[in-house]
Design a protein around this motif. Structure first.
Motif, PDB file in Angstrom:
ATOM      1  N   LYS A 268       0.738  -1.050   0.052  1.00 46.51           N
ATOM      2  CA  LYS A 268      -0.043  -0.001  -0.080  1.00 46.51           C
ATOM      3  C   LYS A 268       0.925   1.323  -0.160  1.00 46.51           C
ATOM      4  CE  LYS A 268      -2.608   1.557   3.543  1.00 46.51           C
ATOM      5  NZ  LYS A 268      -3.772   1.266   4.534  1.00 46.51           N
ATOM      6  N   PHE A 311      -6.334  -2.359 -12.054  1.00 45.38           N
ATOM      7  CA  PHE A 311      -5.683  -2.454 -10.557  1.00 45.38           C
ATOM      8  C   PHE A 311      -5.838  -4.101 -10.534  1.00 45.38           C
ATOM      9  CE2 PHE A 311      -6.008  -3.439  -6.246  1.00 45.38           C
ATOM     10  CZ  PHE A 311      -5.260  -2.559  -5.597  1.00 45.38           C
ATOM     11  N   ARG A 312      -7.013  -4.779 -10.769  1.00 43.34           N
ATOM     12  CA  ARG A 312      -6.899  -5.906 -10.716  1.00 43.34           C
ATOM     13  C   ARG A 312      -6.332  -6.785 -11.879  1.00 43.34           C
ATOM     14  NH1 ARG A 312     -12.888  -7.989 -10.660  1.00 43.34           N
ATOM     15  NH2 ARG A 312     -12.678  -8.109 -13.084  1.00 43.34           N
ATOM     16  N   MET A 368     -17.868  -0.265 -17.886  1.00 42.56           N
ATOM     17  CA  MET A 368     -17.590  -0.764 -16.465  1.00 42.56           C
ATOM     18  C   MET A 368     -17.808  -2.131 -16.483  1.00 42.56           C
ATOM     19  SD  MET A 368     -15.937   1.030 -14.371  1.00 42.56           S
ATOM     20  CE  MET A 368     -15.898   0.045 -13.116  1.00 42.56           C
ATOM     21  N   GLN A 372     -14.866  -4.936 -16.402  1.00 40.95           N
ATOM     22  CA  GLN A 372     -14.844  -5.798 -15.427  1.00 40.95           C
ATOM     23  C   GLN A 372     -15.063  -7.150 -15.514  1.00 40.95           C
ATOM     24  OE1 GLN A 372     -16.331  -4.441 -11.645  1.00 40.95           O
ATOM     25  NE2 GLN A 372     -14.623  -2.911 -11.581  1.00 40.95           N
TER      26      GLN A 372
ATOM     27  N   ILE B  42     -11.008  -8.035  -5.453  1.00 42.00           N
ATOM     28  CA  ILE B  42      -9.789  -7.207  -5.397  1.00 42.00           C
ATOM     29  C   ILE B  42      -9.919  -5.775  -5.985  1.00 42.00           C
ATOM     30  CG2 ILE B  42      -7.549  -7.161  -6.432  1.00 42.00           C
ATOM     31  CD1 ILE B  42      -7.915  -9.734  -4.492  1.00 42.00           C
ATOM     32  N   GLY B  43      -9.778  -4.798  -5.203  1.00 41.36           N
ATOM     33  CA  GLY B  43      -9.834  -3.398  -5.436  1.00 41.36           C
ATOM     34  C   GLY B  43     -11.241  -3.025  -5.533  1.00 41.36           C
ATOM     35  N   ILE B  44     -11.944  -2.963  -6.636  1.00 39.18           N
ATOM     36  CA  ILE B  44     -13.454  -2.395  -6.695  1.00 39.18           C
ATOM     37  C   ILE B  44     -14.195  -3.041  -7.738  1.00 39.18           C
ATOM     38  CG2 ILE B  44     -12.788  -0.520  -8.055  1.00 39.18           C
ATOM     39  CD1 ILE B  44     -14.299   0.727  -5.362  1.00 39.18           C
ATOM     40  N   ASP B  45     -15.324  -3.515  -7.294  1.00 41.44           N
ATOM     41  CA  ASP B  45     -16.422  -4.044  -8.469  1.00 41.44           C
ATOM     42  C   ASP B  45     -17.563  -3.203  -8.599  1.00 41.44           C
ATOM     43  OD1 ASP B  45     -16.691  -6.345  -9.899  1.00 41.44           O
ATOM     44  OD2 ASP B  45     -15.999  -7.466  -8.220  1.00 41.44           O
ATOM     45  N   PHE B  46     -18.373  -3.277  -9.749  1.00 37.75           N
ATOM     46  CA  PHE B  46     -19.243  -2.323  -9.955  1.00 37.75           C
ATOM     47  C   PHE B  46     -20.599  -2.876 -10.392  1.00 37.75           C
ATOM     48  CE2 PHE B  46     -21.356  -0.065 -13.456  1.00 37.75           C
ATOM     49  CZ  PHE B  46     -21.312   1.407 -12.871  1.00 37.75           C
ATOM     50  N   ILE B  48     -24.983  -2.111 -11.491  1.00 32.44           N
ATOM     51  CA  ILE B  48     -26.098  -1.025 -11.953  1.00 32.44           C
ATOM     52  C   ILE B  48     -27.379  -1.690 -11.562  1.00 32.44           C
ATOM     53  CG2 ILE B  48     -27.190   0.004 -13.665  1.00 32.44           C
ATOM     54  CD1 ILE B  48     -24.892   1.729 -13.125  1.00 32.44           C
ATOM     55  N   LYS B  59     -31.417   5.351 -11.005  1.00 24.96           N
ATOM     56  CA  LYS B  59     -30.402   4.704 -11.372  1.00 24.96           C
ATOM     57  C   LYS B  59     -29.406   4.302 -10.322  1.00 24.96           C
ATOM     58  CE  LYS B  59     -28.069   3.280 -15.478  1.00 24.96           C
ATOM     59  NZ  LYS B  59     -27.804   3.523 -17.121  1.00 24.96           N
ATOM     60  N   GLN B  61     -25.945   3.276  -9.064  1.00 30.70           N
ATOM     61  CA  GLN B  61     -24.607   2.943  -9.334  1.00 30.70           C
ATOM     62  C   GLN B  61     -23.964   2.459  -8.010  1.00 30.70           C
ATOM     63  OE1 GLN B  61     -21.272   5.567 -10.568  1.00 30.70           O
ATOM     64  NE2 GLN B  61     -22.601   5.366 -12.586  1.00 30.70           N
ATOM     65  N   TRP B  63     -20.859   0.448  -5.983  1.00 34.26           N
ATOM     66  CA  TRP B  63     -19.677   0.085  -5.807  1.00 34.26           C
ATOM     67  C   TRP B  63     -19.382  -0.871  -4.900  1.00 34.26           C
ATOM     68  CZ3 TRP B  63     -16.514   1.889  -9.597  1.00 34.26           C
ATOM     69  CH2 TRP B  63     -16.822   3.253 -10.548  1.00 34.26           C
ATOM     70  N   HIS B  72      -7.268   0.095   0.999  1.00 35.08           N
ATOM     71  CA  HIS B  72      -7.997   0.987   1.377  1.00 35.08           C
ATOM     72  C   HIS B  72      -7.896   2.336   0.679  1.00 35.08           C
ATOM     73  CE1 HIS B  72      -9.683  -0.421   5.354  1.00 35.08           C
ATOM     74  NE2 HIS B  72      -9.805  -1.210   4.410  1.00 35.08           N
ATOM     75  N   ILE B  74      -7.150   2.785  -2.491  1.00 32.25           N
ATOM     76  CA  ILE B  74      -8.036   2.495  -3.676  1.00 32.25           C
ATOM     77  C   ILE B  74      -9.485   3.095  -3.436  1.00 32.25           C
ATOM     78  CG2 ILE B  74      -8.766   1.197  -5.367  1.00 32.25           C
ATOM     79  CD1 ILE B  74      -5.751   1.388  -5.703  1.00 32.25           C
ATOM     80  N   TYR B  78     -13.348   6.418  -3.276  1.00 35.97           N
ATOM     81  CA  TYR B  78     -14.723   6.581  -3.913  1.00 35.97           C
ATOM     82  C   TYR B  78     -15.672   6.977  -2.714  1.00 35.97           C
ATOM     83  CZ  TYR B  78     -12.579   3.131  -7.180  1.00 35.97           C
ATOM     84  OH  TYR B  78     -12.167   2.713  -8.164  1.00 35.97           O
TER      85      TYR B  78
END
Lengths: 394, 197
Positions: A268, A311-312, A368, A372, B42-46, B48, B59, B61, B63, B72, B74, B78
């Motif tokens: 990190k 990132f991933r 996105m 992803q 890992i990291g961030i997912d998304f 909708i 809508k 959105q 995360w 953290h 990363i 958000y």
């Protein structure tokens, strides 16, 4: 078919030299390593510098490495496991006790280790869930552990005890003193194998635990399981019985060597330095900017930040973006890359450029979703790699 | 340009310790399904999802973040853009509950001051493994003036309700909304009410 046979012949030829030509092996591996005759395992071990280039040194070298690994298991799992058991017996009589605030307390070390172990445990149980391999029993469990006397606290027992202990505390706070639930907590979906057997994921867990103990500055970071998984899978499902038998020790060393090159992405405090993940993501976006300014412009305009997907991609070397056989194929090329992992950036770049038309016309949420969940059924791994190779020459 | 298919866009964020079921909750809400075989985020997912609330098409959105400390830097980036934050713990894991205050501090540090929050105690179908009594969840939520629900992504308990109430809270203070809030509009009755809720 004839071409494939000729390729196998080339591997055989290159790998039988008493002094290996690393350039030749890189060249061959870059095109993809065959699974047949265990060529992939051997090439990965050479490329990851687990095997020396002089063939006649192999037996002695491997023997030494495997003995070292055995010693790690002994020092980091078995001996502390015995102590933990004795400590529990002598509880209250020793100067050191679980509530000892002294940072040197063995107990506080034990607690910290348990936190780490619980995290590794969670992640290993859910490693490659689409594949039955990691849930199945290994033919080569660690004998010292599965036959350990009941006075050794193995990792499996430690996980159970940790869960049980915290259960006790929780119940006490409720004011209820009778412990009705001494039942072992195993998540329904991933039941443990009976005593005397170990699942492949438990082997992976042990490797990660030992790695984390030996690298306290780095510790265990989520995602390491996804780096180790494909390596261990390759060795443990190799056609060669010896390779299978020592898959655990050999994966440990290959993983350690690989982490030495990519660990900055996991740290990190290096995120914003010029060797961490932030820098690698910037490099990817710069590359896109040079090769496809239009795409780059669109991504900036739409605020499609690399943090959202790259990132991933980069941290896990694409191991979550493709099915396992495709991942192995990509890694053949990545490990063969002399400027290691520059090619990873090129592959990521090729993935984006192959999707450019969609990205240019999609709105932000669709993009996105696309990035992803890379559409590997339509944009196959072969396309991705050949596009990346093409980009290397331009 | 495509015609706008929604009236409002709300950005939500899911946070909480690793393994508490953030991804499963989101999957239940967005796809109405439960999947036990999720790999670690890992990291961030998304994701909708478009919902109807107070006569408006909204809508969402959403995360989904990784739980481990390492991510953290990363994930905290958000917090700023989020209009609602869902803070999740696991009722069968006391530690994940103790960390609630740490996560709340993170919100204070990184999120907009007026961000809407909600605390979820997930896995409430696993009563026999419960470590955190429901009233402890209720009291920490009251202390901070945050709505609280116990949920189960597996048994589909309170999942829609949680997301819809959070969305409603954001809608309630959205300036210029011309319709009166009609309350939460959940189309289907939630199934499998467990003994814990």
């Amino acid at each position: 078919m004839a071409a494939y046979k000729a390729r196998l012949e080339q591997f055989k030829d290159a790998l039988s030299k008493s002094e290996l030509d690393i350039k030749k092996i890189r060249e061959l591996s870059f095109q993809g390593c065959p699974f047949e005759s265990g060529y992939r395992s051997i090439c990965w071990k050479i490329l990851l510098e687990h095997l020396p280039l002089k063939r006649d040194e192999w037996p002695k070298h491997l023997q030494r490495q495997r003995a070292t690994y055995k010693q790690f298991i002994n020092e980091l799992i078995i001996i502390p496991g015995e102590k933990a058991y004795l400590g529990a017996l002598a509880d209250g009589k020793l100067e050191d006790h679980p509530l000892n605030p002294n940072p040197d307390s063995q107990w506080s070390v034990q607690f910290k280790d348990n936190d780490m172990l619980m995290q590794i445990d969670k992640d290993c149980r859910r490693l490659c869930p689409d594949l039955s391999f990691f849930q199945s029993a290994t033919k080569f469990p660690c004998n010292e552990i599965i036959h350990a006397k009941s006075n050794v606290e193995t990792l499996r027992k430690r996980v159970e005890h940790t869960v049980l202990k915290s259960e006790t505390v929780g119940r006490n706070r409720l004011g209820i003193t009778n412990m009705q639930s001494t039942r072992r907590r195993t998540s329904d979906e991933y039941a443990l194998l009976p005593d005397g057997q170990e699942a492949h994921w438990e082997v992976v867990e042990r490797i990660l635990f030992i790695y984390a103990k030996l690298n306290p500055g780095l510790n265990y970071v989520q995602g390491m399981n996804e780096i180790l998984g494909p390596i261990y899978y390759t060795f443990a499902s190799d056609p060669d019985p010896e390779c299978k038998e020592y898959a655990e020790a050999d994966s440990f060393f290959c993983f350690t060597n690989l982490m030495a090159e990519i660990r900055d992405h996991f740290i990190k405090t290096l995120d914003d330095s010029d060797c961490g993940i932030g820098y690698s993501m910037t490099r990817l976006m710069e590359e896109i900017h040079i090769r496809d300014p239009c795409l780059s412009h669109r991504m900036t305009e739409q605020d499609l930040k690399p943090q959202y997907f790259a990132f991933r991609w980069i941290t896990l070397m694409l191991s979550q973006e493709f099915p396992l056989p495709d991942v192995l194929r990509i890694w053949d090329s990545l490990f063969a890359d002399k400027n290691r992992f520059d090619f990873l950036i090129t592959v990521c770049c090729s993935m984006l450029i192959l999707l450019r038309n969609e990205i240019l016309s999609n709105d932000f949420p669709s993009n996105m979703k696309l990035l992803q969940n890379f559409p590997y059924t339509t944009v196959e791994v072969i396309k991705v790699i050949s596009k990346a190779v093409e980009m290397l020459h331009r | 340009m495509a015609k706008k298919t929604y009236d409002l866009l709300f950005k939500l964020l899911l946070i909480g310790d690793s393994g508490v079921g953030k991804t499963c909750l989101l999957f239940r809400f967005s796809d109405d399904a439960f999947n036990t075989t999720f790999i670690s985020t890992i990291g961030i997912d998304f994701k909708i999802k478009t919902v109807e609330l107070g006569g408006k098409k909204i809508k969402l959105q959403i995360w989904d973040t990784a739980g481990q400390e390492r991510f953290h830097t990363i994930t905290t980036s958000y917090y700023r853009g989020a209009m609602g934050i869902m803070l999740v713990y696991d009722i069968t894991n006391g530690k994940s509950f103790e960390n609630i205050s740490k996560w709340l501090r993170n919100i204070d540090e990184h999120a907009n001051e007026d961000v809407e929050k909600m605390i979820l105690g997930n896995k409430c179908d696993m009563e026999d493994k419960r470590q955190v009594p429901k009233d402890r969840g209720t009291s920490i939520a009251q202390e901070h003036g945050i709505p609280f629900l116990e949920t189960s992504a597996k048994a589909n308990i309170n999942v829609d309700k949680g997301f819809m109430e959070l969305a409603q809270a954001i809608l309630n203070k959205t300036p210029g909304r011309d319709t009166e809030p009609k309350g939460v509009d959940i189309h289907k009755q939630e199934t499998g009410k467990g003994k814990c809720c």
